[in-house]
Design a protein around this motif. Structure first.
Motif, PDB file in Angstrom:
ATOM      1  N   GLU A 207       0.834  -1.211   0.000  1.00 41.22           N
ATOM      2  CA  GLU A 207       0.000   0.000   0.000  1.00 41.22           C
ATOM      3  C   GLU A 207       0.866   1.258   0.000  1.00 41.22           C
ATOM      4  N   ILE A 208       1.929   1.267   0.817  1.00 42.59           N
ATOM      5  CA  ILE A 208       2.813   2.434   0.880  1.00 42.59           C
ATOM      6  C   ILE A 208       3.543   2.617  -0.451  1.00 42.59           C
ATOM      7  N   LEU A 209       4.038   1.536  -1.025  1.00 46.03           N
ATOM      8  CA  LEU A 209       4.742   1.631  -2.306  1.00 46.03           C
ATOM      9  C   LEU A 209       3.837   2.211  -3.392  1.00 46.03           C
ATOM     10  N   ALA A 210       2.574   1.793  -3.395  1.00 43.06           N
ATOM     11  CA  ALA A 210       1.636   2.320  -4.390  1.00 43.06           C
ATOM     12  C   ALA A 210       1.370   3.802  -4.162  1.00 43.06           C
ATOM     13  N   ASP A 211       1.255   4.212  -2.896  1.00 45.65           N
ATOM     14  CA  ASP A 211       0.997   5.618  -2.586  1.00 45.65           C
ATOM     15  C   ASP A 211       2.175   6.505  -2.990  1.00 45.65           C
ATOM     16  N   VAL A 212       3.399   6.046  -2.742  1.00 41.85           N
ATOM     17  CA  VAL A 212       4.577   6.848  -3.077  1.00 41.85           C
ATOM     18  C   VAL A 212       4.723   6.962  -4.591  1.00 41.85           C
ATOM     19  N   TYR A 213       4.350   5.906  -5.316  1.00 45.65           N
ATOM     20  CA  TYR A 213       4.488   5.917  -6.770  1.00 45.65           C
ATOM     21  C   TYR A 213       3.395   6.745  -7.444  1.00 45.65           C
ATOM     22  N   ALA A 214       2.222   6.818  -6.828  1.00 46.11           N
ATOM     23  CA  ALA A 214       1.092   7.516  -7.443  1.00 46.11           C
ATOM     24  C   ALA A 214       1.305   9.025  -7.427  1.00 46.11           C
ATOM     25  N   ALA A 215       0.584   9.719  -8.326  1.00 46.69           N
ATOM     26  CA  ALA A 215       0.606  11.178  -8.341  1.00 46.69           C
ATOM     27  C   ALA A 215      -0.151  11.696  -7.134  1.00 46.69           C
ATOM     28  N   SER A 216       0.445  12.630  -6.400  1.00 45.51           N
ATOM     29  CA  SER A 216      -0.202  13.188  -5.225  1.00 45.51           C
ATOM     30  C   SER A 216      -1.066  14.380  -5.607  1.00 45.51           C
ATOM     31  N   SER A 217      -1.871  14.840  -4.648  1.00 47.21           N
ATOM     32  CA  SER A 217      -2.740  15.988  -4.903  1.00 47.21           C
ATOM     33  C   SER A 217      -1.941  17.254  -5.174  1.00 47.21           C
ATOM     34  N   SER A 218      -0.673  17.296  -4.714  1.00 45.89           N
ATOM     35  CA  SER A 218       0.174  18.469  -4.942  1.00 45.89           C
ATOM     36  C   SER A 218       0.879  18.417  -6.287  1.00 45.89           C
ATOM     37  N   GLY A 219       0.626  17.348  -7.047  1.00 45.56           N
ATOM     38  CA  GLY A 219       1.297  17.209  -8.333  1.00 45.56           C
ATOM     39  C   GLY A 219       2.626  16.499  -8.248  1.00 45.56           C
ATOM     40  N   LYS A 220       3.046  16.130  -7.024  1.00 48.79           N
ATOM     41  CA  LYS A 220       4.312  15.415  -6.843  1.00 48.79           C
ATOM     42  C   LYS A 220       4.022  13.934  -6.694  1.00 48.79           C
ATOM     43  N   GLY A 221       5.016  13.188  -6.237  1.00 47.80           N
ATOM     44  CA  GLY A 221       4.866  11.751  -6.143  1.00 47.80           C
ATOM     45  C   GLY A 221       5.798  11.074  -7.117  1.00 47.80           C
ATOM     46  N   PHE A 222       5.325  10.007  -7.760  1.00 50.84           N
ATOM     47  CA  PHE A 222       6.084   9.278  -8.767  1.00 50.84           C
ATOM     48  C   PHE A 222       7.395   8.721  -8.205  1.00 50.84           C
ATOM     49  N   GLY A 223       7.415   8.469  -6.896  1.00 46.66           N
ATOM     50  CA  GLY A 223       8.592   7.863  -6.294  1.00 46.66           C
ATOM     51  C   GLY A 223       8.667   6.383  -6.621  1.00 46.66           C
ATOM     52  N   ARG A 224       9.877   5.887  -6.774  1.00 41.11           N
ATOM     53  CA  ARG A 224      10.099   4.478  -7.069  1.00 41.11           C
ATOM     54  C   ARG A 224      11.110   3.902  -6.071  1.00 41.11           C
ATOM     55  N   PRO A 225      10.735   3.765  -4.787  1.00 41.68           N
ATOM     56  CA  PRO A 225      11.665   3.185  -3.814  1.00 41.68           C
ATOM     57  C   PRO A 225      12.160   1.822  -4.292  1.00 41.68           C
ATOM     58  N   ASP A 226      13.475   1.594  -4.159  1.00 42.01           N
ATOM     59  CA  ASP A 226      14.053   0.326  -4.599  1.00 42.01           C
ATOM     60  C   ASP A 226      14.355  -0.614  -3.443  1.00 42.01           C
ATOM     61  N   THR A 227      14.320  -0.073  -2.194  1.00 40.15           N
ATOM     62  CA  THR A 227      14.619  -0.899  -1.031  1.00 40.15           C
ATOM     63  C   THR A 227      13.741  -0.475   0.143  1.00 40.15           C
ATOM     64  N   ILE A 228      13.222  -1.476   0.868  1.00 31.53           N
ATOM     65  CA  ILE A 228      12.494  -1.243   2.117  1.00 31.53           C
ATOM     66  C   ILE A 228      13.404  -1.721   3.247  1.00 31.53           C
ATOM     67  N   TYR A 229      13.809  -0.810   4.124  1.00 30.91           N
ATOM     68  CA  TYR A 229      14.701  -1.140   5.231  1.00 30.91           C
ATOM     69  C   TYR A 229      13.884  -1.364   6.497  1.00 30.91           C
ATOM     70  N   VAL A 230      14.081  -2.520   7.123  1.00 29.14           N
ATOM     71  CA  VAL A 230      13.320  -2.881   8.316  1.00 29.14           C
ATOM     72  C   VAL A 230      14.275  -3.357   9.407  1.00 29.14           C
ATOM     73  N   GLU A 231      13.856  -3.229  10.648  1.00 31.95           N
ATOM     74  CA  GLU A 231      14.604  -3.755  11.779  1.00 31.95           C
ATOM     75  C   GLU A 231      14.618  -5.291  11.670  1.00 31.95           C
ATOM     76  N   PRO A 232      15.726  -5.960  12.041  1.00 32.57           N
ATOM     77  CA  PRO A 232      15.826  -7.417  11.827  1.00 32.57           C
ATOM     78  C   PRO A 232      14.669  -8.232  12.402  1.00 32.57           C
ATOM     79  N   ARG A 233      14.138  -7.831  13.559  1.00 37.15           N
ATOM     80  CA  ARG A 233      13.030  -8.610  14.121  1.00 37.15           C
ATOM     81  C   ARG A 233      11.741  -8.398  13.333  1.00 37.15           C
ATOM     82  N   VAL A 234      11.579  -7.221  12.753  1.00 38.82           N
ATOM     83  CA  VAL A 234      10.449  -6.995  11.845  1.00 38.82           C
ATOM     84  C   VAL A 234      10.648  -7.830  10.583  1.00 38.82           C
ATOM     85  N   HIS A 235      11.893  -7.896  10.120  1.00 40.39           N
ATOM     86  CA  HIS A 235      12.208  -8.742   8.966  1.00 40.39           C
ATOM     87  C   HIS A 235      11.857 -10.195   9.273  1.00 40.39           C
TER      88      HIS A 235
END
Length: 479
Positions: A207-235
């Motif tokens: 859901e977060i990846l889709a939100d960052v990639y989508a166009a925002s109401s401010s006209g920005k967005g279009f982010g393409r994160p290539d890595t999700i960094y998590v704490e080892p226990r979350v991993h």
């Protein structure tokens, strides 16, 4: 070889000298006590100590320390000034009607740029080796004491750098010696969601990846994160989910062994697969130290004395804003404070317990101490003893009531939680700008020791934080 001297504290030097120094450091034939002159005899005791580039040691230490996740992935750029300027493209132009009439010329459009800047900061680890240690062999893989201590110092400095890349805040010190870490730069741009009300699942990450990639109401967005960094226990929790909720054929049989789950996790985004990577230093909710550091540092700056509580915790309804204390979190809590400056840190002082009620804020006042740059604030678990206090935040020593330091706990940050970062490791989005190579600088010998500094000059910059994202107060459930 003509080698320019290193800059002193707050000294402005010509860019040409910096470039000349970098070129000299990269020659590769300059050692810690190697003669600076080609005609000098090997081992000449009167040979001058010269700065040595240990960029190769930095690479070696980086690639052999699996705990480091952010530093190896972050793009790096060599710069030639202690203030680095860069341009940010905010918009390709106004959203004009693209259609024109026959023979029309259209409306002139212009892109929107802003010029930003980042100051280079200086990181260092001071080490020393006794004269005796340099003349006799030592145990271990390296028989050279200076080389061994350089490696250990590099390991420690890189751990500090990794944590600072994530959590540092320039506002914590009055002399602004820190830089703003990645988390602050991203969250200051509003790219953050509080996860205190639920755990993290693969669906949430998608859901977060889709939100960052989508166009925002401010006209920005279009982010393409290539890595999700998590704490080892979350991993670890995400790996468990692949087994608990996945298909039976996700279990792999190889060489008569059965593997449950897989460490190489990826989350499918609208633009492709994004890898999930464990980053141990995302966790920053450590216990308070049992004692203070040394009373003085190499620069003879005294570490702060133990803080004094002038007002025990009370409810304060006069502070503006909405309280984050909810009914489920109401209960008895204890706080601890540790004062920090460039000379070290103080012993921790614990407050009395306060029965916190829902919807309130907590006020604590400490006697003002001019030696303190900032305070580390720890809080106990609900109903827990002082020994359960864990770090929740760091705050500058600049909020006062009647000349004393005031801390307001709005419950914005929860103890024993971590963050998840969605980063686009692209030089156009974020990078680490460096002024000089990672180097070892000998210091003046005023005793029977050889002191030296391991030094790194640079700062992280998130140029387009809207293409990244942060999840805060992520619960940790794995044992």
């Amino acid at each position: 070889m003509n080698i320019p001297s290193l800059p002193g504290m707050n000294e402005m030097i010509p860019v040409a000298d910096l470039m000349s120094l970098n070129n000299a450091l990269r020659k590769g034939n300059i050692g810690y006590q190697t003669p600076a002159s080609a005609s000098g005899a090997s081992g000449d005791s009167l040979s001058p100590l010269v700065p040595q580039s240990i960029e190769s040691s930095l690479a070696s230490a980086t690639y052999t320390m699996s705990e480091l996740a952010i530093w190896p992935d972050m793009p790096k750029r060599q710069v030639t000034n202690n203030v680095h300027e860069y341009n940010v493209l905010n918009d390709h132009g106004l959203d004009f009607d693209p259609f024109i009439t026959e023979g029309g010329g259209g409306t002139t459009n212009r892109s929107e740029y802003t010029r930003e800047s980042i100051k280079i900061k200086y990181l260092a680890e001071r080490r020393e080796v006794s004269d005796v240690a340099t003349t006799v062999g030592i145990l271990g893989s390296s028989a050279n004491a200076i080389a061994e201590e350089t490696e250990r110092g590099t390991m420690r400095l890189m751990q500090k750098l990794e944590r600072s890349l994530l959590h540092a805040k320039e506002s914590l010190s009055s002399d602004s010696r820190q830089f703003d870490g990645i988390i602050k730069q991203i969250e200051d741009a509003g790219q953050v969601t509080d996860m205190r009300d639920g755990g993290v699942t693969a669906n949430k990450l998608q859901e977060i990846l889709a939100d960052v990639y989508a166009a925002s109401s401010s006209g920005k967005g279009f982010g393409r994160p290539d890595t999700i960094y998590v704490e080892p226990r979350v991993h670890g929790d995400l790996i468990k989910q692949t087994v608990a909720y996945g298909r039976h054929d996700q279990l792999q049989v190889s060489d008569s062994s059965l593997m449950f789950g897989h460490r190489d996790l990826t989350i499918m985004a609208p633009y492709g697969a994004v890898k999930v990577k464990a980053a141990p230093f995302l966790f920053n909710s450590y216990s308070a130290p049992s004692a203070g550091s040394l009373t003085t540092s190499a620069g003879s700056v005294a570490a702060p004395a133990v803080p004094a509580v002038s007002q025990q915790p009370v409810h304060d309804g006069t502070v503006a804003g909405t309280s984050q204390w909810v009914t489920a979190e109401a209960g008895d809590y204890i706080w601890k404070f540790v004062g920090v400056n460039k000379g070290g840190y103080s012993p921790a002082i614990a407050t009395s317990a306060l029965a916190v009620t829902s919807g309130n804020k907590v006020e604590i006042v400490l006697t003002q101490n001019a030696l303190v740059d900032f305070y580390r604030v720890y809080r106990s678990s609900k109903g827990g003893a002082a020994s359960t206090c864990k770090l929740i935040t760091e705050v500058p020593n600049n909020t006062s009531v009647g000349g004393n330091f005031q801390f307001i706990d709005n419950n914005d940050d929860l103890p024993d939680t971590s963050r998840i970062l969605f980063l686009q490791n692209d030089p156009s989005v974020m990078e680490f700008v460096r002024l000089l190579d990672f180097l070892r600088r000998p210091l003046a010998e005023i005793a029977t020791t050889k002191p030296f500094l391991l030094m790194l000059f640079g700062s992280p910059v998130v140029k387009v934080p809207t293409k990244c994202f942060s999840l805060k107060n992520v619960g940790i459930s794995s044992a």
